[in-house]
Write a protein that holds these residues in place. Sequence first.
Motif, PDB file in Angstrom:
ATOM      1  N   SER A 202       0.825  -1.214   0.000  1.00 41.35           N
ATOM      2  CA  SER A 202       0.000   0.000   0.000  1.00 41.35           C
ATOM      3  C   SER A 202       0.854   1.257   0.000  1.00 41.35           C
ATOM      4  O   SER A 202       0.569   2.214  -0.727  1.00 41.35           O
ATOM      5  CB  SER A 202      -0.925   0.008   1.219  1.00 41.35           C
ATOM      6  OG  SER A 202      -1.814  -1.079   1.175  1.00 41.35           O
ATOM      7  N   ALA A 203       1.921   1.259   0.801  1.00 38.16           N
ATOM      8  CA  ALA A 203       2.770   2.445   0.915  1.00 38.16           C
ATOM      9  C   ALA A 203       3.431   2.784  -0.410  1.00 38.16           C
ATOM     10  O   ALA A 203       3.462   3.944  -0.829  1.00 38.16           O
ATOM     11  CB  ALA A 203       3.828   2.234   1.989  1.00 38.16           C
ATOM     12  N   VAL A 204       3.960   1.770  -1.101  1.00 41.23           N
ATOM     13  CA  VAL A 204       4.702   2.019  -2.331  1.00 41.23           C
ATOM     14  C   VAL A 204       3.775   2.347  -3.499  1.00 41.23           C
ATOM     15  O   VAL A 204       4.171   3.035  -4.443  1.00 41.23           O
ATOM     16  CB  VAL A 204       5.609   0.811  -2.676  1.00 41.23           C
ATOM     17  CG1 VAL A 204       4.823  -0.330  -3.285  1.00 41.23           C
ATOM     18  CG2 VAL A 204       6.736   1.221  -3.618  1.00 41.23           C
ATOM     19  N   SER A 205       2.529   1.899  -3.445  1.00 37.57           N
ATOM     20  CA  SER A 205       1.638   2.068  -4.605  1.00 37.57           C
ATOM     21  C   SER A 205       0.655   3.228  -4.475  1.00 37.57           C
ATOM     22  O   SER A 205       0.254   3.813  -5.483  1.00 37.57           O
ATOM     23  CB  SER A 205       0.836   0.778  -4.849  1.00 37.57           C
ATOM     24  OG  SER A 205      -0.012   0.499  -3.740  1.00 37.57           O
ATOM     25  N   ILE A 206       0.278   3.584  -3.242  1.00 38.29           N
ATOM     26  CA  ILE A 206      -0.780   4.595  -3.087  1.00 38.29           C
ATOM     27  C   ILE A 206      -0.192   5.935  -2.652  1.00 38.29           C
ATOM     28  O   ILE A 206       0.020   6.823  -3.477  1.00 38.29           O
ATOM     29  CB  ILE A 206      -1.886   4.127  -2.104  1.00 38.29           C
ATOM     30  CG1 ILE A 206      -2.410   2.747  -2.511  1.00 38.29           C
ATOM     31  CG2 ILE A 206      -3.045   5.120  -2.088  1.00 38.29           C
ATOM     32  CD1 ILE A 206      -3.391   2.126  -1.544  1.00 38.29           C
ATOM     33  N   LEU A 262       6.310  12.608 -10.870  1.00 45.53           N
ATOM     34  CA  LEU A 262       6.609  12.853  -9.457  1.00 45.53           C
ATOM     35  C   LEU A 262       5.409  12.520  -8.580  1.00 45.53           C
ATOM     36  O   LEU A 262       5.527  11.842  -7.557  1.00 45.53           O
ATOM     37  CB  LEU A 262       7.023  14.307  -9.245  1.00 45.53           C
ATOM     38  CG  LEU A 262       8.268  14.802 -10.000  1.00 45.53           C
ATOM     39  CD1 LEU A 262       8.450  16.301  -9.809  1.00 45.53           C
ATOM     40  CD2 LEU A 262       9.506  14.055  -9.540  1.00 45.53           C
ATOM     41  N   GLY A 263       4.241  13.019  -8.981  1.00 44.44           N
ATOM     42  CA  GLY A 263       3.031  12.809  -8.187  1.00 44.44           C
ATOM     43  C   GLY A 263       2.626  11.356  -8.092  1.00 44.44           C
ATOM     44  O   GLY A 263       2.064  10.917  -7.096  1.00 44.44           O
ATOM     45  N   GLY A 264       2.931  10.586  -9.151  1.00 50.13           N
ATOM     46  CA  GLY A 264       2.520   9.190  -9.178  1.00 50.13           C
ATOM     47  C   GLY A 264       3.483   8.233  -8.519  1.00 50.13           C
ATOM     48  O   GLY A 264       3.097   7.112  -8.193  1.00 50.13           O
ATOM     49  N   LEU A 284       4.454  21.494 -10.212  1.00 52.60           N
ATOM     50  CA  LEU A 284       3.939  21.482  -8.843  1.00 52.60           C
ATOM     51  C   LEU A 284       2.439  21.221  -8.841  1.00 52.60           C
ATOM     52  O   LEU A 284       1.939  20.374  -8.092  1.00 52.60           O
ATOM     53  CB  LEU A 284       4.241  22.806  -8.142  1.00 52.60           C
ATOM     54  CG  LEU A 284       3.619  23.007  -6.757  1.00 52.60           C
ATOM     55  CD1 LEU A 284       4.112  21.948  -5.779  1.00 52.60           C
ATOM     56  CD2 LEU A 284       3.923  24.400  -6.226  1.00 52.60           C
ATOM     57  N   LYS A 285       1.712  21.922  -9.707  1.00 58.25           N
ATOM     58  CA  LYS A 285       0.253  21.765  -9.754  1.00 58.25           C
ATOM     59  C   LYS A 285      -0.143  20.368 -10.234  1.00 58.25           C
ATOM     60  O   LYS A 285      -0.991  19.712  -9.631  1.00 58.25           O
ATOM     61  CB  LYS A 285      -0.361  22.839 -10.648  1.00 58.25           C
ATOM     62  CG  LYS A 285      -0.292  24.233 -10.049  1.00 58.25           C
ATOM     63  CD  LYS A 285      -0.928  25.267 -10.961  1.00 58.25           C
ATOM     64  CE  LYS A 285      -0.828  26.672 -10.344  1.00 58.25           C
ATOM     65  NZ  LYS A 285      -1.408  27.710 -11.220  1.00 58.25           N
ATOM     66  N   ILE A 286       0.488  19.916 -11.321  1.00 61.64           N
ATOM     67  CA  ILE A 286       0.152  18.598 -11.863  1.00 61.64           C
ATOM     68  C   ILE A 286       0.515  17.490 -10.872  1.00 61.64           C
ATOM     69  O   ILE A 286      -0.268  16.562 -10.636  1.00 61.64           O
ATOM     70  CB  ILE A 286       0.871  18.347 -13.205  1.00 61.64           C
ATOM     71  CG1 ILE A 286       0.396  19.339 -14.282  1.00 61.64           C
ATOM     72  CG2 ILE A 286       0.638  16.909 -13.680  1.00 61.64           C
ATOM     73  CD1 ILE A 286      -1.035  19.182 -14.700  1.00 61.64           C
ATOM     74  N   SER A 287       1.699  17.593 -10.252  1.00 58.62           N
ATOM     75  CA  SER A 287       2.123  16.555  -9.304  1.00 58.62           C
ATOM     76  C   SER A 287       1.182  16.480  -8.108  1.00 58.62           C
ATOM     77  O   SER A 287       0.851  15.391  -7.633  1.00 58.62           O
ATOM     78  CB  SER A 287       3.566  16.812  -8.829  1.00 58.62           C
ATOM     79  OG  SER A 287       3.661  18.017  -8.102  1.00 58.62           O
ATOM     80  N   THR A 288       0.727  17.648  -7.644  1.00 55.68           N
ATOM     81  CA  THR A 288      -0.193  17.680  -6.496  1.00 55.68           C
ATOM     82  C   THR A 288      -1.537  17.064  -6.858  1.00 55.68           C
ATOM     83  O   THR A 288      -2.109  16.276  -6.099  1.00 55.68           O
ATOM     84  CB  THR A 288      -0.395  19.129  -6.018  1.00 55.68           C
ATOM     85  OG1 THR A 288       0.870  19.696  -5.700  1.00 55.68           O
ATOM     86  CG2 THR A 288      -1.286  19.179  -4.792  1.00 55.68           C
ATOM     87  N   ILE A 289      -2.048  17.414  -8.036  1.00 55.25           N
ATOM     88  CA  ILE A 289      -3.340  16.884  -8.474  1.00 55.25           C
ATOM     89  C   ILE A 289      -3.269  15.371  -8.666  1.00 55.25           C
ATOM     90  O   ILE A 289      -4.173  14.630  -8.267  1.00 55.25           O
ATOM     91  CB  ILE A 289      -3.794  17.592  -9.771  1.00 55.25           C
ATOM     92  CG1 ILE A 289      -4.129  19.058  -9.478  1.00 55.25           C
ATOM     93  CG2 ILE A 289      -5.014  16.902 -10.375  1.00 55.25           C
ATOM     94  CD1 ILE A 289      -4.238  19.933 -10.705  1.00 55.25           C
ATOM     95  N   VAL A 290      -2.164  14.897  -9.280  1.00 55.66           N
ATOM     96  CA  VAL A 290      -1.997  13.453  -9.481  1.00 55.66           C
ATOM     97  C   VAL A 290      -1.894  12.736  -8.137  1.00 55.66           C
ATOM     98  O   VAL A 290      -2.490  11.671  -7.934  1.00 55.66           O
ATOM     99  CB  VAL A 290      -0.742  13.167 -10.345  1.00 55.66           C
ATOM    100  CG1 VAL A 290      -0.381  11.684 -10.313  1.00 55.66           C
ATOM    101  CG2 VAL A 290      -0.987  13.611 -11.789  1.00 55.66           C
ATOM    102  N   THR A 410       5.312   4.315 -13.811  1.00 57.13           N
ATOM    103  CA  THR A 410       4.657   5.623 -13.710  1.00 57.13           C
ATOM    104  C   THR A 410       5.168   6.576 -14.780  1.00 57.13           C
ATOM    105  O   THR A 410       4.385   7.351 -15.359  1.00 57.13           O
ATOM    106  CB  THR A 410       4.868   6.235 -12.314  1.00 57.13           C
ATOM    107  OG1 THR A 410       4.396   5.332 -11.323  1.00 57.13           O
ATOM    108  CG2 THR A 410       4.120   7.554 -12.180  1.00 57.13           C
ATOM    109  N   LEU A 411       6.462   6.532 -15.068  1.00 52.17           N
ATOM    110  CA  LEU A 411       7.022   7.394 -16.115  1.00 52.17           C
ATOM    111  C   LEU A 411       6.426   7.056 -17.475  1.00 52.17           C
ATOM    112  O   LEU A 411       6.061   7.954 -18.258  1.00 52.17           O
ATOM    113  CB  LEU A 411       8.546   7.249 -16.158  1.00 52.17           C
ATOM    114  CG  LEU A 411       9.273   8.094 -17.215  1.00 52.17           C
ATOM    115  CD1 LEU A 411       9.004   9.582 -17.000  1.00 52.17           C
ATOM    116  CD2 LEU A 411      10.765   7.807 -17.196  1.00 52.17           C
TER     117      LEU A 411
END
Length: 420
Positions: A202-206, A262-264, A284-290, A410-411
Amino acid sequence: MSTQPKPFTIHEDWTVVILGFIIIGISLFIFLPEVPVFSWSNSTDLTAKVFDFNNLKILFIQFIYLISIGTFGAFLIGKSVKYFLFTFPIVYVLTLIALILAGNSAIKSINLEAVIFSLLIGLAIGNFFKLPDWFRLALSTEVFVKIGLVLLGTSVIFSDILKAGSLGLIQALIVVLSVWYFAFWLCKKLKVDDELTMMISSAVSICGVSAAIATSGAIKGDSKKLSYVISIVLVTAIPMMIFMPIIAKYFNFPEEVTGAWLGGSIDTSGAVVASGTLVGETALKISTIVKFSQNVLLGIAAFAISVYWTYTHNKSGETLESKPTLNVIWERFPKFVIGFIAASIVFSFFVAPETRDAVKDSLKNLQGLWFALAFTSIGLETNFKDLLQNNSKKPFIAFLIAQLFNIIITLIIAFLLFSK
C-alpha cells in the motif's frame, strides 16, 4: 490526576481543513500578513535586507500568527499544547535558517529550495542528537504539510483540476493496481510476513505514510512494523525528491509529464510538493493533483484491504459483527483533499480576480512556510538507525525493488497520458 479524552477532539484531517480556511478567511477579511524578505547575495546584503528591523518585525508577527494557528490545531486534535508551545519555536527558528540559506542568490541559481535545507537541518539534528520522545511526539509534520496543501488549493484553478484530475485518476488507477500487485507478489516471493507485505504494498503504490497508516489500521497491524515501513518511506522519499527532478531536467521531460511522474511515484505528499517546486509551477500543480488522485483511492483501497484481511485472517471466535463495513471508506478517506478542492472552488468562482491577486503572494508565502516547517519536522523525527533495527533486510529490499518498478511504470504512463 486522571486524563480524560477531550469530548471536542477533532480528526486531524478535519482540523487541517478548519485551520486552512481560518487562514484563508483571515487573509481575505481581517489581516494580510506581509511577506518577509529572504533574498540576499552577500553579508552586507544579508544585514541590510534579511536582518533589517522592519523585516525582523514581519518575521516576529509571522511567528505569532503561525504559533497561534498551530496551537489551536494542537488543541483541536488533542495533542499537548504545552509541548507544542515548546517545540514550535525551535522548529520555526530552524526553518528560518533554512529559508535564509535558500534565499542566497548563489543557492537560487542552482534551484535548491528551502524545503531541502529544512530537511537537511532536521536530519542533521535528528540523527546526531538524541531527541526526547515527547519532543518527537509533539512535532506536527502531517498537520503542517496538510495545511500547506489546503492553502495550495487557492492557487489551483478548478478547471485545471478537472482536466488534469481525470488524467490523474486514470494514471492513479493503473499505477496503484499494477504496483500494488507487483509489490504484493514480490513480498510473497521474498517471504516477507503478511502484515509487512500489506503495508509495503500500500505504501509504495498509493501514498506512502498515509497508506501505510490506513492499511495498518485496516488490518490492526503491529505498530513496530508500521514504524519500520514509515521509516523506509521517509528515507527513500528523500533521494527521490532530490534526484527525480534532476533526471527530468537532464532529459528535458515536459513539465506536465514530470509533474505526473513525481506525483505518481513519490510516496509522501510533502516530498511530492517539494520535488514539484524544484521543477516549476506547472509541475507542482500537476504533481499535487496526481497525488490527490491517488489519495482519493486510499479509502477504497483501505476498505478492500480490510475485507481481504478479515476473510483471509479471520481468527476463531470472530463473528460477522467484526466484518468490515462501507463506513471504512469514509473513515479512511483523506479529508484534507476536500479542503484543497473547496479552497480551489472558492478562489475559482467566489473570489474576485483583483482580490485573488491581492492575497496571492501572502497566501503563497504561508503555504511555503507550512511546507518548510513540515520538512524540518520530518528531518527531526527521521532516524536512519531505525532501518537497521529490523533483523531482516528483505522488507527493505522488497520496498526498493517495488519502488523502482513504480518509478518506471509511472514514467511510461505519464508520457502516454500527459505528453503533448
